[in-house]
Design an enzyme around this catalytic site. Sequence first.
Site, PDB file in Angstrom:
ATOM      1  N   SER A  34      37.428  50.002  46.836  1.00 19.52           N
ATOM      2  CA  SER A  34      36.534  49.970  45.750  1.00 19.52           C
ATOM      3  C   SER A  34      36.160  48.847  45.465  1.00 19.52           C
ATOM      4  O   SER A  34      34.718  48.585  44.295  1.00 19.52           O
ATOM      5  CB  SER A  34      37.896  50.006  44.080  1.00 19.52           C
ATOM      6  OG  SER A  34      38.552  49.439  44.558  1.00 19.52           O
ATOM      7  N   CYS A  35      36.292  47.832  46.173  1.00 16.88           N
ATOM      8  CA  CYS A  35      34.942  46.272  45.875  1.00 16.88           C
ATOM      9  C   CYS A  35      34.074  46.870  46.655  1.00 16.88           C
ATOM     10  O   CYS A  35      33.926  47.826  47.242  1.00 16.88           O
ATOM     11  CB  CYS A  35      36.208  45.204  47.363  1.00 16.88           C
ATOM     12  SG  CYS A  35      37.741  44.780  46.178  1.00 16.88           S
ATOM     13  N   ILE A  36      33.048  45.448  46.531  1.00 17.22           N
ATOM     14  CA  ILE A  36      31.685  45.818  46.916  1.00 17.22           C
ATOM     15  C   ILE A  36      31.438  44.702  47.851  1.00 17.22           C
ATOM     16  O   ILE A  36      31.754  44.221  47.582  1.00 17.22           O
ATOM     17  CB  ILE A  36      30.598  46.107  45.732  1.00 17.22           C
ATOM     18  CG1 ILE A  36      31.203  46.892  44.814  1.00 17.22           C
ATOM     19  CG2 ILE A  36      29.357  45.925  46.088  1.00 17.22           C
ATOM     20  CD1 ILE A  36      29.859  48.072  44.841  1.00 17.22           C
ATOM     21  N   GLY A  97      32.499  50.577  47.016  1.00 15.68           N
ATOM     22  CA  GLY A  97      32.856  50.818  45.462  1.00 15.68           C
ATOM     23  C   GLY A  97      33.598  53.000  45.902  1.00 15.68           C
ATOM     24  O   GLY A  97      33.010  53.730  45.429  1.00 15.68           O
TER      25      GLY A  97
ATOM     26  N   GLU B 150      43.125  47.459  47.633  1.00 16.80           N
ATOM     27  CA  GLU B 150      41.970  47.485  46.838  1.00 16.80           C
ATOM     28  C   GLU B 150      41.890  47.711  45.472  1.00 16.80           C
ATOM     29  O   GLU B 150      41.826  47.567  44.376  1.00 16.80           O
ATOM     30  CB  GLU B 150      40.501  47.112  47.266  1.00 16.80           C
ATOM     31  CG  GLU B 150      40.473  45.662  49.091  1.00 16.80           C
ATOM     32  CD  GLU B 150      38.665  45.872  48.914  1.00 16.80           C
ATOM     33  OE1 GLU B 150      37.862  46.968  48.877  1.00 16.80           O
ATOM     34  OE2 GLU B 150      38.850  44.658  49.396  1.00 16.80           O
TER      35      GLU B 150
END
Lengths: 164, 206
Positions: A34-36, A97, B150
């Site tokens: 989900s991180c960018i 993302g 994450e």
Amino acid sequence: MADTNQGHSQRAIVIGIGEYHTGAEPMTSIGLGSCIGLIMHDKILGIGGMAHIMLPESGGKRDRLGKYADTAIDILLQELSKKGSSKNMLQAKMVGGAQMFANFSGNLSIGERNIEAVRAGLKQKGISLKGEDVGGTKGRTILYCPANNFTISIRRADGTCSEI
Amino acid sequence: MALLTPTQMDALSELGNIGASHAATTLSQMLMGQIEMTVPLVEVVDLADIYKHVTDETSALVIFQMQGELEQGGYVIFIMPLSSAMRMTNTMLGMGDEERELNEMDESALNEVGNIMVSAFLDATAELLGVVMLPSPPVLVVDMAHAAIEQLLAEVAFDVNEVVFFHTKLTCDQYAINGDLVMLPEMNTLSRILELMDDLLKKHAC
């Protein structure tokens, strides 16, 4: 940050969650979910920066500048400008993302919110977004070598690789 | 977040030890094989260093939210490298081909194994603490382990930059299977667990 050889030919600096780095060295972010991974590149100087953004908004927090979309964009611009980049030479790309699974809480996807926050932040600063590989449901590992060119190598869990 | 004292670390690791032993026993029964378990490690891990503990290797993750009296308590995750997961379901389902794709049967077997193990883990720890801890229905993810984690961190570590990472390794040499049992408690849950442990220790001291 640590030096590690992630199976690529050259050693790359690993940008962990919430971290950032600027310079000419190869940089990598491992297992973006989900991180960018936000990358800014200066093609004249052959330098750039990468941030591993976890959340869309800092809400005024200054503890981890790379952790939030707003503070990460600011700090990359600042650090690159210290290294001689002018803002109108900089271009951006972003990867990540994803929504890896349905949230337990039923909240809006954090990945989606991260993507929107980075897009809005870049637009506000007038930095053009030159490429992206975002969304979906799969994780990605990225590698960026500023000295070569503005190519981001992307690897997925099933072993497929691509470039933007 | 205040760092944990050595006594608290010991207490947590003992708690984890009891939980993980129960989980290992159930896994051993399901596979009808010997399971080795490492001494559980309790570590305070910085977000930036998570990749040193959870890699981008393709894995099967069975994820549970801790529910019950500790509401929104955090997560318990059973992580197996994909090859191990395949060997495990092959062992359970009596199949031999390791090069195939995971199918629905494998997925439900993985969910079930995770469910039984994590229930055993939570039952044992909850009984010791005198609270009710239940696992949510499982969510199965087959992808890079770091990428899946994450999304959980975005919830657990919203306000903090360190997470308490509880970790034990389970191996079954007979079938060359290994997996990691990881607990990521929410901060409130962690404080609550530590309080309960303190009470318990005081009671025993009297």
